[in-house]
Design a protein around this motif. Structure first.
Motif, PDB file in Angstrom:
ATOM      1  N   GLN A 105       1.029  -1.176  -0.024  1.00 44.01           N
ATOM      2  CA  GLN A 105       0.173  -0.022  -0.026  1.00 44.01           C
ATOM      3  C   GLN A 105       0.809   1.378  -0.042  1.00 44.01           C
ATOM      4  O   GLN A 105       0.575   2.189  -0.894  1.00 44.01           O
ATOM      5  N   GLN A 106       1.832   1.230   0.671  1.00 38.31           N
ATOM      6  CA  GLN A 106       2.785   2.585   1.035  1.00 38.31           C
ATOM      7  C   GLN A 106       3.451   2.500  -0.549  1.00 38.31           C
ATOM      8  O   GLN A 106       3.731   3.681  -0.760  1.00 38.31           O
ATOM      9  N   ASN A 156       1.059   4.144  -3.261  1.00 34.79           N
ATOM     10  CA  ASN A 156       0.828   5.422  -3.092  1.00 34.79           C
ATOM     11  C   ASN A 156       2.021   6.469  -3.199  1.00 34.79           C
ATOM     12  O   ASN A 156       1.889   7.649  -3.089  1.00 34.79           O
ATOM     13  N   LYS A 157       3.077   5.860  -3.217  1.00 37.27           N
ATOM     14  CA  LYS A 157       4.278   6.549  -3.803  1.00 37.27           C
ATOM     15  C   LYS A 157       4.585   6.469  -4.977  1.00 37.27           C
ATOM     16  O   LYS A 157       5.397   7.264  -5.794  1.00 37.27           O
ATOM     17  N   LYS A 191       1.341   8.340 -11.360  1.00 40.20           N
ATOM     18  CA  LYS A 191       0.815   8.511  -9.919  1.00 40.20           C
ATOM     19  C   LYS A 191      -0.687   9.150 -10.085  1.00 40.20           C
ATOM     20  O   LYS A 191      -1.413   8.388  -9.303  1.00 40.20           O
ATOM     21  N   GLU A 201      -4.812   7.036  -4.492  1.00 36.02           N
ATOM     22  CA  GLU A 201      -4.258   6.539  -3.161  1.00 36.02           C
ATOM     23  C   GLU A 201      -5.012   5.358  -2.835  1.00 36.02           C
ATOM     24  O   GLU A 201      -6.346   5.365  -2.851  1.00 36.02           O
ATOM     25  N   SER A 230      -6.220   2.066  -0.537  1.00 37.05           N
ATOM     26  CA  SER A 230      -6.375   1.850   0.766  1.00 37.05           C
ATOM     27  C   SER A 230      -6.964   0.264   0.777  1.00 37.05           C
ATOM     28  O   SER A 230      -7.678  -0.096  -0.221  1.00 37.05           O
ATOM     29  N   ARG A 279      -8.966   8.743  -6.448  1.00 38.74           N
ATOM     30  CA  ARG A 279      -8.578   9.647  -7.478  1.00 38.74           C
ATOM     31  C   ARG A 279      -8.962  10.855  -7.772  1.00 38.74           C
ATOM     32  O   ARG A 279     -10.272  11.115  -7.229  1.00 38.74           O
TER      33      ARG A 279
END
Length: 138
Positions: free
Chosen positions: A32-33, A36-37, A79, A84, A86, A110
């Motif tokens: 997930q991290q 999100n990067k 990106k 993002e 979750s 988004r």
């Protein structure tokens, strides 16, 4: 002495399950991290790097780590397309010492939409590390 063996084995089994569960959740958190990067290469480290990796999405089953990575990069080229991510983990079930089942939900936030769905994952402990070997995402 015998009456203490079963409770002791259950305690040890419970501790081992807790550690395995935490390791599996850590893989998902790390994914997930990375997502999100905007880092698909880092995200892919949660998957088994093998031609036998199976990913099942709307296009049916596809095989291979590289195929899965290429598909992610094709459908999420930057990106903003990635958004993002979750997760909502609904169940982690240890099937045996080296296999686990995970059920969860996913959601992307988004600018223009918020798609989401569910996933089932088969994790396998390979060389001491939990890796996703089958991913069915809808």
């Amino acid at each position: 002495m015998k009456k203490f063996i079963l409770p002791f084995l259950l305690l040890i089994s419970s501790i081992a399950f807790g550690q395995d569960r935490e390791q599996i959740l850590k893989v998902l958190h790390t994914q997930q991290q990375a997502w999100n990067k905007g880092n698909i290469d880092e995200f892919m480290k949660g998957y088994w790097k093998s031609d036998s990796l199976m990913f099942i999405g709307s296009g049916g089953p596809k095989y291979g780590w590289q195929t899965t990575a290429d598909n992610y990069k094709k459908h999420y080229p930057d990106k903003s397309a990635m958004g993002e991510l979750s997760f909502n983990i609904l169940q982690v079930k240890l099937l045996d010492k080296t296999n686990a089942f995970v059920l969860g939900g996913w959601k992307l936030k988004r600018e223009k939409d918020q798609p989401g769905g569910y996933f089932t994952l088969l994790f396998r402990k390979i060389n001491g590390e939990w890796k996703i070997v089958v991913d069915h995402t809808s």
